[in-house]
Structure formats: structure tokens, C-alpha cells
Design a protein around this motif. Sequence first.
Motif, PDB file in Angstrom:
ATOM      1  N   SER A 150       0.841  -1.195   0.000  1.00 42.95           N
ATOM      2  CA  SER A 150       0.000   0.000   0.000  1.00 42.95           C
ATOM      3  C   SER A 150       0.877   1.246   0.000  1.00 42.95           C
ATOM      4  CB  SER A 150      -0.912   0.001   1.233  1.00 42.95           C
ATOM      5  OG  SER A 150      -1.534   1.261   1.389  1.00 42.95           O
ATOM      6  N   LEU A 151       0.621   2.135  -0.937  1.00 45.28           N
ATOM      7  CA  LEU A 151       1.391   3.377  -1.017  1.00 45.28           C
ATOM      8  C   LEU A 151       1.139   4.241   0.216  1.00 45.28           C
ATOM      9  CD1 LEU A 151       3.291   5.131  -2.677  1.00 45.28           C
ATOM     10  CD2 LEU A 151       1.288   6.107  -3.835  1.00 45.28           C
ATOM     11  N   LEU A 152      -0.131   4.276   0.695  1.00 50.82           N
ATOM     12  CA  LEU A 152      -0.451   5.073   1.876  1.00 50.82           C
ATOM     13  C   LEU A 152       0.273   4.530   3.110  1.00 50.82           C
ATOM     14  CD1 LEU A 152      -2.060   7.343   3.198  1.00 50.82           C
ATOM     15  CD2 LEU A 152      -3.963   5.726   3.465  1.00 50.82           C
ATOM     16  N   ASP A 153       0.277   3.206   3.273  1.00 53.18           N
ATOM     17  CA  ASP A 153       0.980   2.613   4.407  1.00 53.18           C
ATOM     18  C   ASP A 153       2.480   2.854   4.314  1.00 53.18           C
ATOM     19  OD1 ASP A 153      -1.374   1.699   5.460  1.00 53.18           O
ATOM     20  OD2 ASP A 153      -1.195  -0.329   4.622  1.00 53.18           O
ATOM     21  N   PHE A 154       3.010   2.819   3.088  1.00 56.97           N
ATOM     22  CA  PHE A 154       4.441   3.073   2.924  1.00 56.97           C
ATOM     23  C   PHE A 154       4.807   4.488   3.362  1.00 56.97           C
ATOM     24  CE2 PHE A 154       7.663   4.928   0.090  1.00 56.97           C
ATOM     25  CZ  PHE A 154       8.770   4.257   0.565  1.00 56.97           C
ATOM     26  N   VAL A 155       3.961   5.453   3.009  1.00 59.17           N
ATOM     27  CA  VAL A 155       4.225   6.838   3.412  1.00 59.17           C
ATOM     28  C   VAL A 155       4.268   6.942   4.937  1.00 59.17           C
ATOM     29  CG1 VAL A 155       3.304   9.183   3.380  1.00 59.17           C
ATOM     30  CG2 VAL A 155       3.285   7.808   1.293  1.00 59.17           C
ATOM     31  N   ARG A 156       3.360   6.228   5.610  1.00 57.12           N
ATOM     32  CA  ARG A 156       3.346   6.262   7.070  1.00 57.12           C
ATOM     33  C   ARG A 156       4.621   5.655   7.648  1.00 57.12           C
ATOM     34  NH1 ARG A 156      -2.837   4.056   8.158  1.00 57.12           N
ATOM     35  NH2 ARG A 156      -3.930   5.851   7.272  1.00 57.12           N
ATOM     36  N   LEU A 157       5.058   4.542   7.056  1.00 59.22           N
ATOM     37  CA  LEU A 157       6.280   3.907   7.552  1.00 59.22           C
ATOM     38  C   LEU A 157       7.488   4.810   7.308  1.00 59.22           C
ATOM     39  CD1 LEU A 157       5.730   0.229   6.335  1.00 59.22           C
ATOM     40  CD2 LEU A 157       5.530   1.098   8.663  1.00 59.22           C
ATOM     41  N   ILE A 158       7.550   5.431   6.133  1.00 58.45           N
ATOM     42  CA  ILE A 158       8.684   6.305   5.821  1.00 58.45           C
ATOM     43  C   ILE A 158       8.724   7.501   6.766  1.00 58.45           C
ATOM     44  CG2 ILE A 158       9.572   7.903   4.090  1.00 58.45           C
ATOM     45  CD1 ILE A 158      10.371   5.028   3.664  1.00 58.45           C
ATOM     46  N   GLU A 159       7.551   7.997   7.210  1.00 57.91           N
ATOM     47  CA  GLU A 159       7.528   9.093   8.178  1.00 57.91           C
ATOM     48  C   GLU A 159       8.269   8.691   9.450  1.00 57.91           C
ATOM     49  OE1 GLU A 159       3.572  10.289   8.990  1.00 57.91           O
ATOM     50  OE2 GLU A 159       3.260  11.280   7.064  1.00 57.91           O
ATOM     51  N   VAL A 160       8.015   7.472   9.917  1.00 57.69           N
ATOM     52  CA  VAL A 160       8.699   6.977  11.117  1.00 57.69           C
ATOM     53  C   VAL A 160      10.175   6.771  10.834  1.00 57.69           C
ATOM     54  CG1 VAL A 160       8.752   5.141  12.847  1.00 57.69           C
ATOM     55  CG2 VAL A 160       6.561   5.888  11.904  1.00 57.69           C
ATOM     56  N   PHE A 161      10.494   6.176   9.676  1.00 54.57           N
ATOM     57  CA  PHE A 161      11.895   5.943   9.329  1.00 54.57           C
ATOM     58  C   PHE A 161      12.677   7.260   9.281  1.00 54.57           C
ATOM     59  CE2 PHE A 161      11.397   1.639   6.913  1.00 54.57           C
ATOM     60  CZ  PHE A 161      10.826   1.108   8.045  1.00 54.57           C
ATOM     61  N   ASP A 162      12.100   8.274   8.648  1.00 52.41           N
ATOM     62  CA  ASP A 162      12.790   9.560   8.534  1.00 52.41           C
ATOM     63  C   ASP A 162      12.971  10.204   9.902  1.00 52.41           C
ATOM     64  OD1 ASP A 162      12.945   9.259   5.848  1.00 52.41           O
ATOM     65  OD2 ASP A 162      11.253  10.563   5.360  1.00 52.41           O
ATOM     66  N   ARG A 163      11.940  10.122  10.722  1.00 44.64           N
ATOM     67  CA  ARG A 163      12.037  10.754  12.050  1.00 44.64           C
ATOM     68  C   ARG A 163      13.121  10.096  12.889  1.00 44.64           C
ATOM     69  NH1 ARG A 163       8.901   9.439  16.327  1.00 44.64           N
ATOM     70  NH2 ARG A 163       7.332   8.504  14.987  1.00 44.64           N
TER      71      ARG A 163
END
Length: 598
Positions: free
Chosen positions: A98-111
Motif C-alpha cells: 500500500s502506497l499510503l501505508d508506505f508513506v506512514r512507515l517512511i515518516e517513522v523511518f525519517d524521524r
Amino acid sequence: MSSEMTSAPKRCAIYTRKSTNSRLELEVNSLTTQHEICAAYIASQQYRGWVALPKRYDDGGHSGSGLERPALAALMHDIEAGEVDAVVVYKIDRLTRSLLDFVRLIEVFDRRSVGLISVSQAFDTTDSMGRMILNVLLTFSQFERELIAERVRDSIRTRKRHGRVHGGLAPFGYDYRDGELEVVEAEAKIVRFIFDTFLRLGTYTAVMSAVREAGLSSSMKTMKNGTIRGGRPMSSGSVYNILRNPIYVGEIRSDHGTWPGRHEPIIDRSTWDTASALAAARTRHGPGALGTDHFLAGILWDDLGRHMLLHLNWVDGAPYHSYISSNALWSQAEFRRAYRSRADRLDALVIAALSAFLCDRGQLRAALRTHGLFGAELDRFSVRGATAAERLERTPAPELEALVTALVIRIEVAPETLTIDLRPLELRRFLEWEGQGTFVGRPADWSTSNAQYTLDVPVSVIAPERWPAFTVQPRDAASASKPDRQLLILLRSARAAQALFDANRDLDLAGLARKFGRKPGYFSRLIRLNYLAPDIVASIADGTQPQGLTRKSLAAAHIPLDWSVQRKLLGFGEPVRPTTPRNLFGRGMWPNRSLTGA
């Protein structure tokens, strides 16, 4: 020597996933293959300081369409704890489709400054090119998943149009034979009995009571893996679903009505039409506990662990909503009254408490620290509290449930305190929110962080007690116990001392004791005997008190005002209240077999 060689080791977590449970029991399966390939890639990067973590994150039998996966939740928890520097996967769709789920995971990864590396696709997120390729691949992964879902839905609709049931366990009353539904006559008799009883008695409660009295059980179905389900006493939900399922009249339910089925009906059309009309007439219309703007029912408990539910009562023709503790049988037996609190007042109090919390910079900073925010980032968020409080107060009533459910994990009501457990993960998002649209939580992310902050509000929100705190049981006529004469004389003396106190308010303790013919200390202990729990007094009057209780020991005891402590001090057991499961709150609950002896 380069700085890359002298830098701290990069801790790499390997994440693997397989969509089905097929062949997971084998020693070497898809998860093992993915893990070994990723481990070999990490070993090839040892010159860059990469080290594979020993902990495994394997999700077997979990789809990539969502984030509710145990190993992924453990991985995200370790990332929040700062124990991972990079995540290595065999292919990016192993992490999510899921592209939406990936964006959420990347937010955590970046933080958390965590990199993402895909071995077979030869890129990582540490550079801009890798990020672009990753988004393109994920877009196609999501497109592929949606195409598969559409094909499955079309297949289900086509089968229903042709009168076929699409997979799953056969409904009660039927079984599969060569892919078609076939009537099981023994179960069909039960279905006809349920419909006939409903038409005769007219209520679901009466039907359920008849089913229980007849000792009817659900059908036993064999799953694909060989396990057997069913064979238990029929539940109220099963009976209700049978009465509302058109399959028994030979039809297949779909999204847009029903289709004629290929199977044999169990009941005739007239029976179905009459039962459907009766069910429609019994459907409640008008305002009820649901469909209101009250928003705490799903997150509200009392301090005894009972869920507090939204309850509707009518007063002078107007609806009156309250939150009431569920009346569990154990709480009845222990004389625990159900807490009651006016819904509108409690809702307003919670919003006021949250608004005050957001405006209190000290409490807000403490809550954000539990989420791992410090330094400049903590300062940046803490100054937004007052603005967030204004947005909370301006939120329309229909949108408050989504907002409060995201921010609050649980609320507990005690006699003198309201305890609010906050979710710092969503608190951070709420502080970042610019007020556009409706704020909605992300439940899929909640498992990634167990941080919470407890807010205690010293306030009493429980309505005054409305039912007696004790019940008096009649004396057992068959009991051979005889009352202790000296204890009875002591209780009569206590009553006389109280009467003297009431009639001589012009005297102090010494004067009262002198007039009663006793010393002040003994006179004061006599007065306190008047505050014994009623069940203790009844036990003394019946002669069933503990053997060690004498006039001397009772007169010398320092009687506390709390009845529970009195019972522990003097050796009495807690009284047991007789319960009636059928009439809890007057709602006709089903009888419990363990209580009724059925």
C-alpha cells in the motif's frame, strides 16, 4: 582511513513476510530464503560497518495490504526505541503493498533516521534516486493489489448472480456436496423450529429461551485444515442471523439485494415474508443510545474495570443520556453499585481537561518526552499547545469521537478522580495538524509505540447512589444457632447510649458517660457500635457470628466506619447477593448455564 570505515556500526534489521501459511511448517521455506539472502547482502557490506541484528522479524501468513502484523509491530517498536539503524527487505512489497501505508512507515523511518534497503531491487532510501524508484515501485504494487481485489469481487458477484454461494463454511442447515449446497435435514428441523417459534411468540428473547430449553446446538463444520468448529449451545447471535438470512427461502444475499439460489429452500415464502414483516416491526426507530454525538462509550471504564456504556432514559418526554457501568454478576454479588454519570456533562469535562492539558506547557512537554521528543524538536511542538486547544474546542460535535478516540487510549472514572490515558503518538500528529478537514487517527500505527501519558483530574463525576448498598436476608428457619445473650445486651446498650446522646445535646462526652454510668472511653466505643454493618448486626441477632467474637472482644474493638474493614476485623465474610441474570437492567439477558445449573 575514511570516515565511513571509522563510523559506528549500522545495525540492520531483516524483515521477511509471506502472504499465506502454505509450507510454513517446513524447515526451509520462503521466510528462510528471504532472510538468508538479506543476511548475505548485509555481510557483503561489512566494510561499511553493517551488522545484522540477531532478532528476527518474520511475518508468516500475513497480507501486505495492511500494517496489522505482529513482527512488523515489533520492528516499529524497536525503531522507536532507537535499536535499529536500517531495515533490509528482499523486495519492497514484502514490507507493504500500500502506497499510503508506505508513506506512514517512511515518516517513522525519517524521524528516526532509519534507512530502507531492498536487496533484489538494488536501491536504498539514503539518496533521492532511491526514493523516487521506491515510490514508482510501490505505485505499481498497489495497482496490482487493487486489480486482484477487483477480480475477486467480480468473481463473487458473478457466482451470486448464478445462484451460488462463494466459499466459506456452509450456512447452518446446509452442507456442501460437489460444490453445491445440500439440505441437512436434522439442522433444517431446527431452522423450521426457530421460525415457527418466532411467528408464534413474536420476540427474539422468547425464541432464544425456547432454543435453550430445547438444548439445541450449532452445527459441527470441518475446516480446510481439519479442525472442527461448532457443536456448542446456540448463541443469541446465531438465532438472530438465522431469522434474518434469506438463504433459507432459497435466495442469495448480495450487495444490492438478493438473487435466486440453486439450492433447495428450507422454509416457504409465506413463512419468510411473515417473519420478515414481524422483524421489521420490531426494529427500533427513533433516538437511542447510538447515533448521538456522545463520544466516550468506547474508551470509558470505571475504577473497578467495568466498561461504562451509553444508556438512554426518557424523562418527561425528553431523552436523557448517561454513561453507566456494565452490571457484571460479580459486582452484584459484591454489592458494587453501577456508576452513573450524565453524558453531556462528562463529555464537556473531558474536552475541558484535554484543553487545559494542551495549554499547560509543563504537562505537554512531559507527555511528548514519553514519545522520544527532546531538545529543539520538543520546543517546537510544545509552543503549539494553545493553538491545538483552540482547534479542539472548535471541533464540531460529530467529529469529536474520531478526534478523542485518537488522542485518548482509556478513561477511568473513580469516585473522586478522572484518569485520562493519552496516546503521545497521535498527540504529536494533532500538534502538527493545521486544522484542515477532519482529524482522524491512524490505528495501524498505534502498535508501533506503547508510549502513553496519564492525566489525573481531581473531580467527582459519579451521580449520587440510587439503590440500597445492602440487602437483608431473612433468618434461616432451619438454623439451630442460638444468639449470644451477652452480645445482644451489648448492642442494646449501644442503642441506649445513642438515645442518651440524642436526648442530651447540652452535655459533653464526660457528662454523657457519667450519666450513663460508664467511663468516657467505653461510652464512645458503645456509640461506634451503632455503625456496625447491617449484615453483622443481623448475624449477631441470628447467632451465626464467628465463634471468637465475644462481648468483651467486640466492646474493646476500635470499630472503623468502613463496612468492608469491619468484616475483616471481626472475622465476618463478605455478604453474597442473589443474582437474577434474566433481568439485569430489565433487558432480558440470556441465562448463564453455570448459574442456572442447566
